[in-house]
Motif scaffolding. Structure first.
Motif, PDB file in Angstrom:
ATOM      1  N   LEU A  83     -20.114 -25.636 -22.677  1.00 60.09           N
ATOM      2  CA  LEU A  83     -21.543 -25.898 -21.319  1.00 60.09           C
ATOM      3  C   LEU A  83     -21.163 -24.751 -20.540  1.00 60.09           C
ATOM      4  CD1 LEU A  83     -23.621 -26.856 -20.038  1.00 60.09           C
ATOM      5  CD2 LEU A  83     -21.659 -28.259 -18.565  1.00 60.09           C
ATOM      6  N   ALA A  84     -19.132 -24.344 -20.059  1.00 59.43           N
ATOM      7  CA  ALA A  84     -19.446 -23.457 -19.833  1.00 59.43           C
ATOM      8  C   ALA A  84     -19.818 -22.387 -20.519  1.00 59.43           C
ATOM      9  CB  ALA A  84     -17.993 -22.890 -18.975  1.00 59.43           C
ATOM     10  N   ILE A  85     -19.158 -21.880 -21.444  1.00 64.77           N
ATOM     11  CA  ILE A  85     -19.914 -20.356 -22.347  1.00 64.77           C
ATOM     12  C   ILE A  85     -21.739 -20.152 -22.262  1.00 64.77           C
ATOM     13  CG2 ILE A  85     -20.225 -19.327 -24.919  1.00 64.77           C
ATOM     14  CD1 ILE A  85     -17.215 -20.769 -25.160  1.00 64.77           C
ATOM     15  N   ALA A  86     -21.949 -21.355 -22.313  1.00 65.41           N
ATOM     16  CA  ALA A  86     -24.162 -21.504 -22.412  1.00 65.41           C
ATOM     17  C   ALA A  86     -24.503 -21.064 -20.953  1.00 65.41           C
ATOM     18  CB  ALA A  86     -24.288 -22.746 -23.434  1.00 65.41           C
ATOM     19  N   ARG A  87     -23.520 -21.049 -19.744  1.00 68.50           N
ATOM     20  CA  ARG A  87     -23.596 -21.196 -18.637  1.00 68.50           C
ATOM     21  C   ARG A  87     -23.369 -19.958 -18.079  1.00 68.50           C
ATOM     22  NH1 ARG A  87     -22.447 -26.196 -14.929  1.00 68.50           N
ATOM     23  NH2 ARG A  87     -24.001 -27.370 -15.116  1.00 68.50           N
ATOM     24  N   ALA A  88     -22.349 -18.690 -19.074  1.00 65.43           N
ATOM     25  CA  ALA A  88     -22.441 -17.941 -18.780  1.00 65.43           C
ATOM     26  C   ALA A  88     -23.106 -17.112 -19.333  1.00 65.43           C
ATOM     27  CB  ALA A  88     -21.065 -17.829 -19.281  1.00 65.43           C
ATOM     28  N   LEU A  89     -22.979 -17.321 -20.643  1.00 61.44           N
ATOM     29  CA  LEU A  89     -24.702 -16.692 -21.449  1.00 61.44           C
ATOM     30  C   LEU A  89     -26.066 -15.838 -20.738  1.00 61.44           C
ATOM     31  CD1 LEU A  89     -23.559 -17.660 -24.949  1.00 61.44           C
ATOM     32  CD2 LEU A  89     -23.474 -15.354 -24.430  1.00 61.44           C
ATOM     33  N   VAL A  90     -26.468 -17.690 -20.472  1.00 62.16           N
ATOM     34  CA  VAL A  90     -27.800 -17.652 -19.440  1.00 62.16           C
ATOM     35  C   VAL A  90     -27.562 -16.004 -18.346  1.00 62.16           C
ATOM     36  CG1 VAL A  90     -29.003 -18.684 -18.076  1.00 62.16           C
ATOM     37  CG2 VAL A  90     -27.866 -19.372 -20.201  1.00 62.16           C
ATOM     38  N   MET A  91     -26.530 -16.377 -18.097  1.00 64.82           N
ATOM     39  CA  MET A  91     -25.957 -15.240 -16.547  1.00 64.82           C
ATOM     40  C   MET A  91     -26.114 -13.787 -17.206  1.00 64.82           C
ATOM     41  SD  MET A  91     -23.511 -16.754 -14.243  1.00 64.82           S
ATOM     42  CE  MET A  91     -22.992 -15.378 -13.417  1.00 64.82           C
ATOM     43  N   VAL A  92     -25.902 -13.829 -18.021  1.00 62.04           N
ATOM     44  CA  VAL A  92     -25.933 -11.906 -19.259  1.00 62.04           C
ATOM     45  C   VAL A  92     -27.506 -12.335 -19.945  1.00 62.04           C
ATOM     46  CG1 VAL A  92     -25.100 -10.949 -21.472  1.00 62.04           C
ATOM     47  CG2 VAL A  92     -23.652 -12.077 -20.492  1.00 62.04           C
ATOM     48  N   ASN A  93     -27.776 -13.232 -20.615  1.00 59.15           N
ATOM     49  CA  ASN A  93     -29.341 -12.891 -20.980  1.00 59.15           C
ATOM     50  C   ASN A  93     -30.882 -14.110 -20.371  1.00 59.15           C
ATOM     51  OD1 ASN A  93     -31.558 -12.204 -22.319  1.00 59.15           O
ATOM     52  ND2 ASN A  93     -30.747 -11.985 -24.133  1.00 59.15           N
ATOM     53  N   LYS A  94     -31.265 -13.856 -19.309  1.00 60.57           N
ATOM     54  CA  LYS A  94     -31.622 -15.028 -19.100  1.00 60.57           C
ATOM     55  C   LYS A  94     -33.084 -15.651 -20.668  1.00 60.57           C
ATOM     56  CE  LYS A  94     -31.512 -15.100 -14.775  1.00 60.57           C
ATOM     57  NZ  LYS A  94     -29.757 -15.796 -14.347  1.00 60.57           N
ATOM     58  N   ASP A  95     -32.811 -14.783 -21.197  1.00 61.00           N
ATOM     59  CA  ASP A  95     -34.492 -15.065 -22.315  1.00 61.00           C
ATOM     60  C   ASP A  95     -33.780 -15.846 -23.113  1.00 61.00           C
ATOM     61  OD1 ASP A  95     -35.730 -13.179 -21.261  1.00 61.00           O
ATOM     62  OD2 ASP A  95     -35.190 -11.746 -22.550  1.00 61.00           O
TER      63      ASP A  95
END
Length: 132
Positions: A83-95
Motif C-alpha cells: 500500500l505504501a509503495i502504491a501511494r508513493a507511485l501515485v505521488m510520482v505520476n498521477k496517471d
C-alpha cells in the motif's frame, strides 16, 4: 547549494503493521529495515506481493526503495509495504492512479483481528454446552 534529491514518501497499514516507504529514482534496489527483501522475508510469495504495484506499472528497475516497517507478521508487513509503495507511485505520476485503483492496490485492507469478548474463549468461540 540546494539538495536536488527527489524523494516520494508513502505510508501503508495492514493488520497491526505500519510501513513507511521512500521512493527515489534509481536502479531498483529495495531495502526493508536495512536488509534485502530476500533476507528479511521468509519466502518469495511475500516478496512478490510486496512488489506488485511496481510490477504492474513497469517500475521495478526505475526506483530505489527504502522501507521501515514495524509490527505484525510477514504477511501484514508485506501488505503494508504494498500500500505504501502504491501511494508513493501515485505521488510520482498521477496517471498511475487509475491502473492501481482498478487492481485495488490503493485500497487499505481494514481487516484486523477481532477482540476477545468476556464469557468466550476467543472472539466468538463459546464454552461447550452441557445438557445435564
Amino acid at each position: 547549494m540546494q539538495n536536488t534529491k527527489v524523494e516520494y514518501k508513502g505510508l501503508g497499514r495492514r493488520k497491526s503493521s505500519i510501513a513507511r516507504v521512500i521512493l527515489s529514482p534509481g536502479s531498483g534496489n529495495i531495502l526493508v529495515n536495512n536488509k534485502k527483501p530476500s533476507e528479511y522475508f521468509p519466502n518469495k510469495l511475500v516478496i512478490q506481493d510486496m512488489e506488485q504495484p511496481l510490477a504492474m506499472t513497469d517500475n521495478l528497475k526505475s526506483f530505489d526503495i527504502k522501507v521501515k516497517v514495524t509490527g505484525g507478521g510477514f504477511n501484514g508487513q508485506a501488505g503494508a509495504i504494498r500500500l505504501a509503495i502504491a501511494r508513493a507511485l501515485v505521488m510520482v505520476n498521477k496517471d498511475l492512479k487509475t491502473t492501481l485503483k482498478q487492481k485495488k492496490m490503493t485500497t487499505r485492507d481494514a481487516r484486523s483481528k477481532e477482540r476477545k469478548k468476556y464469557g468466550k474463549y476467543g472472539a466468538r468461540r463459546s464454552p461447550q454446552f452441557t445438557k445435564r
